[in-house]
Design an enzyme around this catalytic site. Structure first.
Site, short mmCIF file in Angstrom:
data_model
loop_
_atom_site.label_atom_id
_atom_site.label_comp_id
_atom_site.label_asym_id
_atom_site.label_seq_id
_atom_site.Cartn_x
_atom_site.Cartn_y
_atom_site.Cartn_z
N GLU A 423 -53.06 3.48 10.22
CA GLU A 423 -52.47 4.81 10.13
C GLU A 423 -52.36 5.50 11.48
O GLU A 423 -52.92 6.58 11.70
CB GLU A 423 -53.29 5.68 9.15
CG GLU A 423 -53.14 5.26 7.70
CD GLU A 423 -51.80 5.63 7.08
OE1 GLU A 423 -50.90 6.10 7.81
OE2 GLU A 423 -51.65 5.42 5.86
N GLU A 502 -54.14 -2.25 1.60
CA GLU A 502 -54.95 -1.38 0.73
C GLU A 502 -54.21 -1.27 -0.59
O GLU A 502 -52.99 -1.11 -0.62
CB GLU A 502 -55.11 0.03 1.33
CG GLU A 502 -55.90 0.04 2.63
CD GLU A 502 -55.99 1.42 3.29
OE1 GLU A 502 -55.87 2.43 2.59
OE2 GLU A 502 -56.17 1.45 4.51
#
Ligand code: IPT
Length: 994
Positions: A423, A502
């Site tokens: 991220e 994820e």
């Protein structure tokens, strides 16, 4: 703040003086000295305290003592500040690269003795394995250097500053620095020297670094060595005694690849390691090599030529007491637990773990995605403006981070993919990291999820894609554009192997629908599985106002900004207790699958490369949950990827009641992570004859009639049940509410909106709006049949304040062949627009002298289950105390529902209270039950388990249906198939006194 200091703290470059290039973390026989232990410590609120403490002579007697490694906020009972939890938010103003003047600063000092025999050492090197976030070091008052990169190793040559005998080391650590902007991971901010500090004596003629790159082709192993040593250190010898390898390289130029002969390959399933040494006359390095070749061929990710499917978890370093301080025993047990739950892969989210963890991963067997310490998520809210990832001023910091990551861990066979970070938007610095990895390690692919369009990474990766999106990614021949991609970029990404770095956000009770993802992996070979978010909750053990211990989450330490319990999203609770989701996961990904066909079963081995020779197969037959026969099933060894048909034993079928055949695949011998007999895979087959459900007896002639009445075990006054099996009881009342799960509480993002979602609003909010948590009833009628003997009928209109929506509840109590039956018809009015959490009836059982404190049941168990999380549940007979029926989620929420109920006995201190038989409805659907010490409303009001009120009543809820779980706390909502839309339902129970 003086400008020189400010320039230092806000310097985006990675410090000064640390040794480069970074080296592997090696097991060397060169002398070393651990500087772990008690250090003198002083905490200051700002970075601008005088630096006089760095001098050799300084009186630190007034200082405290602190253990190294540790985080200062977790030492001293709150005297050193407190942990801060944020997910994406920065806990300081976004003013890069600056940080506030309020910058907790820890000064550390200690003495150490350099052994006299270290005088032959060519260099003395000081290593820090992890310091959060920026630190500076002095030895005997001499300024040695500084470094940032909290979860990375930094080494310094301190030779000119040390002397034999007594020395003083001083370290200053700032909690905040420019580096904090690139360490914005979703976790606690935990400053301090939290990994080992070590001094090593580097011998003249020693080995600076070694990299044994191994390969496996056609049954043979190959070692390509890279030796970093002075020319005078040669000859260098590689020995692998078990393989008879003894290779002497006279000069650096001689170092050529070695054929290790026939070897057993390394895989996560059979983690075969060979002990090796690399030695010079002065130093010997011990390594454990595993032979394996990693490659991408088209859209397949292969190890040793075979496709890998990741059944992985994201693993943070988290411990309720130690924080990110490594504890080998705990880590080993955690990894062994992963193996026991069929986890085969780890993503080291979002930084390199303690280096020793990779030794354990090599040894126990995991496919590892090793991630660099990098996240700049807080820039997302600025539309990524100012993001360091695309700012040349940060290029060197990014490169330094990836070099330290790869160099430290490059020898591990378990690491099959490098990940640049998490991220962090996208930009040239990430591309530069990738280019560096490609040049340095041509074999292992580069991963970074944020490279949506695939400009510089080798695998396509997404997080929290819905099963539908995942399917679109995996389906051959599709050209639907991918997220954020043009058609050409989509084509580029579809040409690569895909993984979900994820998925299945395991926050609180959930996730649901794990099985949907698993099914796709076996349909579409481009899909390589993924990594559940995440392995464990990060709760910090602390004390509640009432003195009880509990696991704290964001906000519990008075943080200014925080993200609440978003840090409690693991399949394991903070105290290592597996949640039902982990059992579900284990069942969903089990490596052996079974398909029944009459008196045969097909056994399929879905492993990467291991055959089934390590397994034994056991079968058992149960009649209504009672074992009647058992034995071993002879299954010939099934190779990976193959299936074999096996004849089943004759199954004795119970003429009345249910017959279930269960097959377990168990470990034939103990593994390092589980005992012999450990169940790896399970399947059940229903062999019951058709059992007719007694028809509802039609009665006529009902007429109003109150007063007292006894029907079997039940006593009524004016139509209200007051006593059941000799105990006071209230209810049953309609219960449509469940204490919202974290998924229920999460607003929908409206992306791939499911049937159940309203964009921007949580289901829990809709439920509260409709008043499901505050229903009230009005009794419309109480009736008995004409002959007044054996039945009672009540009608209730149930609704909430200020709402015209209602549910009619018709309850018929009757004696049927001498047994008490309760039939409840639940009939919603028109106009209910949301999903419902449940459709149930609740009995409240006050403790009286003896609380209802246990349940024995025949149905699905042993753990809780929900419509989209049923794979771990099996049909059988189970029993449990009332407290063990609930899961202690960090934030209290819906828990404890057991589906597919047939029979239930409630007990009080071991004595039967009453028995209840659940009849299926006309669609064959069976209810579930929940026995709890708290109502859903009480659970919903508590933020932590310690906030639950003391209980004097046990609550039994029989649910005709429950809403699914989904994964909406970060991901897709409940799949429409498992979303509970308001609907008419029937509950039929037969009740007898114990
Ligand atoms: C994703 C993060 O990568 C991870 O660290 C964690 O925060 C997770 O979310 C939620 O628990 S990012 C999210 C915006 C999808």
């Amino acid at each position: 703040m003086p400008s020189e200091l400010s320039a230092y703290v806000s310097d985006p470059t990675p410090g000064r003086g640390a040794l480069r290039p970074a080296r592997s973390w090696l097991h060397s026989d060169a002398p070393s000295l651990s500087l772990n232990g008690a250090w003198r410590f002083r905490l200051s609120p700002t970075a601008s305290v005088a630096q006089d403490f760095a001098a050799e002579e300084f009186d630190d007697h007034g200082w405290e003592s602190i253990p190294v490694p540790s985080h200062w906020v977790l030492e001293g009972d709150g005297a050193h500040g407190r942990p801060i939890y944020t997910n994406i938010q920065f806990p300081f103003p976004i003013d890069p690269p600056h940080v506030p003047d309020e910058n907790p600063t820890g000064d550390y000092r200690r003495h150490f003795a350099v052994p006299a025999d270290w005088s032959d050492a060519e260099r003395i090197v000081l290593r820090f394995d992890g310091v959060e976030s920026l630190f500076r070091v002095w030895v005997n008052g001499v300024d040695i250097g500084s470094a940032a990169g909290s979860r990375l190793a930094h080494e310094f040559d301190i030779t000119p500053a040390v002397r034999p005998g007594d020395n003083v080391i001083a370290v200053r650590v700032h909690q905040w620095s420019a580096a904090s902007y690139v360490e914005d991971q979703d976790q606690w901010w935990l400053p301090g020297i939290f990994r080992d500090v070590t001094l090593t004596a580097r011998p003249a003629g020693g080995i600076e670094d070694v990299w044994l790159r191994t390969g496996f082709h056609d049954g043979r192993g190959r070692v390509e060595a890279e030796i970093t040593a002075e020319g005078s250190a040669f000859p260098v010898t590689l020995r692998i005694p078990e393989l008879g390898v003894e290779q002497v390289w006279e000069t650096a130029a001689d170092v050529t690849p070695v054929d290790a002969g026939e070897v057993e390959p390394w895989s996560a399933e059979r983690p075969r390691l060979y002990d090796a040494t690399v030695s010079t006359a002065a130093e010997s390095i011990a390594l454990r090599v595993g032979f394996r070749t990693v490659e991408i061929r088209g859209d397949r990710f292969l190890v040793n030529g075979r496709r890998v499917v990741f059944h992985g978890v994201n693993r943070h370093e988290a411990h309720p007491v130690r924080g990110r301080v490594f504890d080998e025993e705990h880590a080993r047990e955690d990894l062994a637990r992963m193996k026991r739950f069929n986890v085969n892969a780890i993503r080291t989210s979002h930084y390199p773990p303690h280096p020793r963890l990779l030794d354990l991963a090599d040894e126990l067997g995991f496919w590892v995605v090793l991630e660099c310490d990098l996240e700049t998520h807080g820039f997302e809210k600025l539309g990524w403006v100012g993001n360091p990832s695309d700012d040349p001023a940060w290029r060197e910091a990014y490169l330094d981070r990836i070099r330290r990551t790869v160099e430290r861990d490059k020898n591990h066979p378990s690491i099959v993919i490098w990940s640049l970070g998490n991220e962090s938007g996208t930009g040239s610095n990430l591309a530069a990291m990738s280019a560096w990895v490609h040049a340095r390690d041509a074999e292992r692919p580069v991963h970074y999820e944020g490279d949506y369009t695939g400009e510089y990474t080798d695998v396509y990766s997404r997080m929290y894609a819905s099963a539908a999106e995942t399917e679109r990614i995996g389906t051959a021949g599709t050209d639907t554009p991918l997220l954020n991609c043009t058609p050409a970029q989509s084509a580029r990404q579809r040409a690569k192997p895909f993984l979900l770095c994820e998925y299945a956000h395991a926050m609180g009770n959930g996730p649901g629908a794990l099985d949907q993802y698993e099914a796709l992996v076996h349909e579409h070979p481009r899909l390589h599985g993924g990594f559940v978010w995440e392995w464990r909750d990060h709760g910090i053990l602390t004390t509640a106002p009432d003195g009880s211990a509990y696991h704290a989450y964001g906000g519990d330490f008075g943080e200014v900004v925080h993200d609440g319990n978003f840090v409690m999203d693991g399949m394991l609770l903070s105290d290592d207790v597996p949640t039902p989701s982990l059992y579900e996961y284990k069942a969903v990904v089990q490596p052996v699958r079974f398909v029944f066909d009459g008196d045969k079963v097909a056994v399929t081995n879905l492993r990467h490369s291991a055959d089934t020779s390590d397994l034994r197969f056991r079968w058992r037959v149960e009649h209504d949950g009672t074992p009647v026969d058992a034995g071993d099933l002879e299954v010939p060894v099934v190779a990976a990827g193959e299936s074999g048909w096996v004849s089943l034993p004759p199954v004795p079928v119970a003429p009345e009641g249910e017959t279930w055949l269960t097959i377990d695949a168990v470990l034939a011998t103990a593994a390092p992570w589980a005992p012999q007999g450990h169940v790896v895979a399970t399947v059940q087959s229903d062999r019951s004859p058709h059992i007719p459900v007694p028809a509802v007896r039609h009665r006529t002639g009902w007429r109003p009639d109150a007063g007292t009445l006894t029907l079997g075990a039940a006593e009524f006054v004016d139509g209200c049940l007051v006593n059941l099996a000799g105990r006071a009881v209230t209810g049953p009342r309609l219960e449509l509410f469940r204490a919202p799960t974290d998924n229920d509480e999460s607003p929908s993002d409206g992306v791939e909106e499911s049937d159940a979602s309203v964009p921007g609003v949580s289901n829990a909010e809709l439920w509260r709006r409709d008043g499901l948590d505050r229903l009230t009833a009005r009794r419309v009628s109480v009736e008995r049949p004409h002959d007044r003997t054996d039945a009672l009928r009540t009608l209730d209109k149930v609704s909430a304040a200020n709402s015209a929506l209602f549910v009619m509840v018709e309850s018929v109590w009757s004696l049927e062949a001498g047994e008490l039956e309760l039939r409840v018809e639940i009939e919603p009015s028109r106009g209910w627009s949301t999903v419902w959490p449940r459709i149930g009836i609740r009995f409240d059982l006050p403790d009286g002298g003896a609380p209802v404190d246990g349940a024995e049941w025949f149905g699905l168990g042993p753990s809780e289950s929900y419509p989209d999380s049923l794979r771990a549940a099996r049909t059988g007979r189970f029993s449990s105390g009332i407290d063990d029926l609930s899961v202690d989620y960090a934030r209290p929420q819906e828990t404890g529902h057991r589906s597919g109920l047939r029979r239930l006995t409630l007990t009080s201190t071991g004595t039967e209270v009453f028995r209840l038989e659940a009849l299926p409805d006309t669609h064959g659907r069976r209810p579930g039950f929940t026995l709890s010490r708290h109502t859903p409303q009480e659970l919903a009001r508590a933020g932590h388990p310690y906030e639950l009120p003391a209980s004097t009543t046990s609550r039994l809820t029989i649910d005709a249906a429950q809403h699914g779980l989904g994964s909406r706390s970060c991901g897709p909502d409940v799949w429409p198939e498992f979303a509970l839309r308001p609907e008419a339902r029937t509950i039929r129970l037969r009740i007898t006194a114990g």
